[in-house]
Design a protein around this motif. Structure first.
Motif, PDB file in Angstrom:
ATOM      1  N   ARG A  87      -5.396  -7.537  53.551  1.00 54.90           N
ATOM      2  CA  ARG A  87      -6.051  -8.100  54.737  1.00 54.90           C
ATOM      3  C   ARG A  87      -5.899  -7.149  55.937  1.00 54.90           C
ATOM      4  O   ARG A  87      -6.847  -6.848  56.647  1.00 54.90           O
ATOM      5  N   MET A  88      -4.667  -6.667  56.073  1.00 47.56           N
ATOM      6  CA  MET A  88      -4.414  -5.777  57.209  1.00 47.56           C
ATOM      7  C   MET A  88      -5.264  -4.510  57.092  1.00 47.56           C
ATOM      8  O   MET A  88      -5.840  -4.033  58.070  1.00 47.56           O
ATOM      9  N   ARG A  89      -5.342  -3.996  55.833  1.00 44.88           N
ATOM     10  CA  ARG A  89      -6.107  -2.760  55.627  1.00 44.88           C
ATOM     11  C   ARG A  89      -7.577  -3.011  55.964  1.00 44.88           C
ATOM     12  O   ARG A  89      -8.220  -2.233  56.673  1.00 44.88           O
ATOM     13  N   GLU A  90      -8.053  -4.164  55.503  1.00 49.70           N
ATOM     14  CA  GLU A  90      -9.457  -4.490  55.779  1.00 49.70           C
ATOM     15  C   GLU A  90      -9.693  -4.633  57.285  1.00 49.70           C
ATOM     16  O   GLU A  90     -10.704  -4.184  57.827  1.00 49.70           O
ATOM     17  N   GLU A  91      -8.695  -5.259  57.865  1.00 46.37           N
ATOM     18  CA  GLU A  91      -8.813  -5.455  59.315  1.00 46.37           C
ATOM     19  C   GLU A  91      -8.901  -4.103  60.032  1.00 46.37           C
ATOM     20  O   GLU A  91      -9.760  -3.884  60.895  1.00 46.37           O
ATOM     21  N   ARG A  92      -7.990  -3.238  59.552  1.00 43.92           N
ATOM     22  CA  ARG A  92      -7.976  -1.898  60.180  1.00 43.92           C
ATOM     23  C   ARG A  92      -9.322  -1.194  59.964  1.00 43.92           C
ATOM     24  O   ARG A  92      -9.892  -0.611  60.875  1.00 43.92           O
ATOM     25  N   GLU A  93      -9.800  -1.293  58.702  1.00 43.55           N
ATOM     26  CA  GLU A  93     -11.077  -0.640  58.396  1.00 43.55           C
ATOM     27  C   GLU A  93     -12.194  -1.203  59.252  1.00 43.55           C
ATOM     28  O   GLU A  93     -13.068  -0.496  59.774  1.00 43.55           O
ATOM     29  N   ARG A  94     -12.125  -2.566  59.358  1.00 45.24           N
ATOM     30  CA  ARG A  94     -13.181  -3.217  60.129  1.00 45.24           C
ATOM     31  C   ARG A  94     -13.155  -2.720  61.592  1.00 45.24           C
ATOM     32  O   ARG A  94     -14.186  -2.356  62.179  1.00 45.24           O
ATOM     33  N   MET A  95     -11.905  -2.706  62.097  1.00 45.58           N
ATOM     34  CA  MET A  95     -11.768  -2.256  63.469  1.00 45.58           C
ATOM     35  C   MET A  95     -12.302  -0.825  63.622  1.00 45.58           C
ATOM     36  O   MET A  95     -13.032  -0.494  64.571  1.00 45.58           O
ATOM     37  N   ALA A  96     -11.934  -0.015  62.571  1.00 45.55           N
ATOM     38  CA  ALA A  96     -12.364   1.390  62.638  1.00 45.55           C
ATOM     39  C   ALA A  96     -13.892   1.445  62.634  1.00 45.55           C
ATOM     40  O   ALA A  96     -14.510   2.188  63.417  1.00 45.55           O
ATOM     41  N   ARG A  97     -14.496   0.600  61.695  1.00 41.82           N
ATOM     42  CA  ARG A  97     -15.966   0.592  61.624  1.00 41.82           C
ATOM     43  C   ARG A  97     -16.564   0.139  62.951  1.00 41.82           C
ATOM     44  O   ARG A  97     -17.543   0.697  63.465  1.00 41.82           O
ATOM     45  N   GLU A  98     -15.924  -0.893  63.515  1.00 41.30           N
ATOM     46  CA  GLU A  98     -16.469  -1.434  64.767  1.00 41.30           C
ATOM     47  C   GLU A  98     -16.434  -0.363  65.876  1.00 41.30           C
ATOM     48  O   GLU A  98     -17.402  -0.164  66.605  1.00 41.30           O
ATOM     49  N   ARG A  99     -15.242   0.282  65.849  1.00 42.65           N
ATOM     50  CA  ARG A  99     -15.112   1.316  66.884  1.00 42.65           C
ATOM     51  C   ARG A  99     -16.191   2.383  66.659  1.00 42.65           C
ATOM     52  O   ARG A  99     -16.865   2.821  67.589  1.00 42.65           O
ATOM     53  N   GLU A 100     -16.349   2.759  65.378  1.00 40.41           N
ATOM     54  CA  GLU A 100     -17.332   3.780  65.032  1.00 40.41           C
ATOM     55  C   GLU A 100     -18.726   3.328  65.457  1.00 40.41           C
ATOM     56  O   GLU A 100     -19.497   4.063  66.105  1.00 40.41           O
ATOM     57  N   ARG A 101     -18.998   2.020  65.097  1.00 41.51           N
ATOM     58  CA  ARG A 101     -20.337   1.532  65.408  1.00 41.51           C
ATOM     59  C   ARG A 101     -20.542   1.491  66.926  1.00 41.51           C
ATOM     60  O   ARG A 101     -21.588   1.860  67.449  1.00 41.51           O
ATOM     61  N   ALA A 102     -19.486   0.990  67.570  1.00 44.86           N
ATOM     62  CA  ALA A 102     -19.607   0.882  69.036  1.00 44.86           C
ATOM     63  C   ALA A 102     -19.867   2.255  69.630  1.00 44.86           C
ATOM     64  O   ALA A 102     -20.725   2.427  70.521  1.00 44.86           O
ATOM     65  N   ARG A 103     -19.149   3.218  69.020  1.00 36.30           N
ATOM     66  CA  ARG A 103     -19.327   4.568  69.541  1.00 36.30           C
ATOM     67  C   ARG A 103     -20.774   5.011  69.297  1.00 36.30           C
ATOM     68  O   ARG A 103     -21.450   5.526  70.190  1.00 36.30           O
ATOM     69  N   GLN A 104     -21.282   4.727  68.039  1.00 32.86           N
ATOM     70  CA  GLN A 104     -22.657   5.113  67.714  1.00 32.86           C
ATOM     71  C   GLN A 104     -23.640   4.396  68.622  1.00 32.86           C
ATOM     72  O   GLN A 104     -24.626   4.952  69.101  1.00 32.86           O
ATOM     73  N   GLN A 105     -23.320   3.076  68.819  1.00 31.19           N
ATOM     74  CA  GLN A 105     -24.213   2.285  69.671  1.00 31.19           C
ATOM     75  C   GLN A 105     -24.294   2.911  71.063  1.00 31.19           C
ATOM     76  O   GLN A 105     -25.379   3.078  71.639  1.00 31.19           O
TER      77      GLN A 105
END
Lengths: 128, 373
Positions: free
Chosen positions: B315-333
């Motif tokens: 769960r934690m790993r997924e959370e981290r990945e999700r956060m990373a993706r979100e950050r990435e997406r936010a950055r892309q956005q």
């Protein structure tokens, strides 16, 4: 083989119930029926008796009382569980006599009993 | 007498007389016959026939006389006929008498036959009884208690104890050898095998070929045992060694062997006592089961903990990945938004980059999550 403390004053037990698959109290994994059956048949071995005599068991009053108690093996429904009936019943009978209990300490007597027992076992059926 | 008389008269007689004469002859014959058969019969029948025959004879004589004198008389003829009928009746009676007598004889024969049969049966019964009484039976204590059992139980018990009450055929030799009777020692292949077996071990037991040695070893062992009775358990008499040797197949004992006693339940209890465990209520199997169940439970608990730990980690790993993706997406956005602004100014509004999305930033993020799931 040593035994746990025995007392003449302990109340006489009833013979154990014949195994019926029920949940009986176990002693080291064996029911009282199994242990007493094994012991009463071990008494058929003259050498074992000689050993017991040499360890002074046969002069112990409590042990003598126990031998008397073991006579229930000569009656149904217990009788049919003896797999060495001849020697077992004879020895059980002899063990009730004090003279025999004293005499069996002699290895010569044990020897003679063994020889006679063997001979009888080989020859009893030839008579007919 | 009458026959000779008739013969004398015969030539002179007319045909009528001839007939009568024939009748007389016939009756004479039957009378003789009857009397031969009837010798031991009671006399009344014979007397009856005699007197009737005499009457006929008399009537016939009178008739013959009257004929000879040429003075026939009807009365005489009638007398003759009635005498004749009388005799015929008597003969019929005799016939019945004879039949009855024959029947009586037959019945007598039958009864005597049956009598002998009865006697035979009675005597054979007597003999059987004698034989039965002579059969030796087990002496039952008359005052002892009697127990009921079925034949099936008896047979089952017999089968169960047979291996302990009678040695198998191959073992008999061994037992004979082990009893101190040197005269019975015969060399068989079986015992020679034992000899060689014992020979390799180096214990000259009773199976050795020389009987004298056997006796010697026995006596010495007995003397030793007598001298030190306490050591009998440790040092078996020589001739018993084969009996407690599990490799020695020829051992037969009508009681439990020492090896059996030593491997029994009592010995197991002794081991428990030696180990400091009170055997009362102690069941090694039960304990083993309990131990196994505990181990199992422990293992399961460990497994569960490990799974929980792993799940948490995942769960934690997924959370981290999700956060990373979100950050990435936010950055892309952020980067895309800046680009779009520039493009908007150049190309105009594209199909995806709609203005309101820029204002509902978090809502767009939720949509992305759902897509992933």
């Amino acid at each position: 083989m040593d035994s746990w403390p025995m007392s003449v004053d302990s109340p006489a037990l009833d013979p154990p119930s014949v195994p019926n698959g029920g949940d009986e109290p176990k002693h080291g994994g064996y029911s009282r029926f199994e242990l007493e059956l094994e012991f009463v048949q071990s008494l058929a071995n003259p050498q074992y008796l000689n050993y017991l005599a040499s360890r002074k068991f046969l002069t112990n009053r409590a042990f003598v009382a126990y031998l008397e108690y073991l006579q229930y093996w000569a009656r149904p429904p217990y009788l049919k569980y003896l797999t060495f009936p001849t020697a077992t019943l004879k020895m059980l009978e002899l063990l009730q006599q004090e003279k025999f209990r004293q005499d069996i300490i002699s290895p010569d007597l044990a020897q003679a009993l063994m020889a006679e027992g063997m001979k009888t076992a080989v020859e009893w059926h030839r008579e007919g | 007498m009458s026959l000779s008389h008739s013969e004398l008269c015969y030539p002179k007689l007319s045909s009528n007389h001839m007939h009568v004469h024939y009748l007389v002859q016939e009756q004479e014959r039957s009378k003789t016959y009857a009397f031969n058969m009837d010798k031991d019969l009671c006399t009344p029948m014979g007397e009856l026939l005699d007197c009737r025959f005499e009457r006929l004879e008399k009537a016939l004589n009178v008739m013959i006389d009257s004929l000879a004198k040429n003075t026939p008389s009807e009365k005489l003829a009638e007398e003759l006929v009635s005498a004749q009928e009388d005799l015929n009746d008597g003969l019929k009676l005799l016939e019945r008498h004879q039949n009855n007598y024959g029947r009586i004889q037959q019945l007598r024969q039958e009864t005597s036959l049956l009598d002998t049969q009865i006697k035979d049966i009675a005597s054979s019964l007597w003999n059987m009884r004698k034989e039965l009484k002579a059969v030796p039976t087990t002496a039952h204590p008359m005052n002892g208690q009697r127990y009921r059992f079925t034949t099936a139980e008896l047979l089952a018990y017999g089968r169960r104890i047979s291996r302990n009450t009678l040695p198998p055929p191959g073992v008999t030799n061994g037992v004979d050898m082990s009893t101190p009777e040197p005269s019975q020692t015969t060399q068989t292949p079986f015992t020679s095998f034992n000899t060689s077996f014992n020979g390799t071990v180096g214990t000259p037991g009773p199976m050795s070929a020389t009987p004298n040695t056997t006796l010697d070893t026995q006596t010495t062992s007995q003397q030793l045992a007598a001298a030190k009775p306490n050591t009998t358990e440790a040092k078996l008499p020589q001739h018993l060694k084969p009996a407690v040797n599990p490799l020695h197949n020829a051992a037969f004992q009508p009681w439990p062997t020492e090896a059996q006693i030593r491997s029994g339940g009592l010995a197991a209890i002794q081991r428990l006592v030696d180990a400091g465990i009170d055997p009362r209520g102690y069941d090694p199997e039960e304990e083993e089961r309990k131990k196994q169940a505990e181990e199992q439970a422990k293992k399961e608990a460990e497994e569960r903990a490990r799974q929980e730990r792993e799940a948490a980690e995942r769960r934690m790993r997924e959370e981290r990945e999700r956060m990373a993706r979100e950050r990435e997406r936010a950055r892309q956005q952020m980067e895309g938004g800046a680009g779009a602004d520039r493009r908007d100014s150049v190309v105009g509004a594209g199909p995806r980059a709609s203005k309101p999305k820029q204002f509902t930033f978090l809502g767009a993020d939720d949509d992305d999550d759902e897509d992933e799931d």
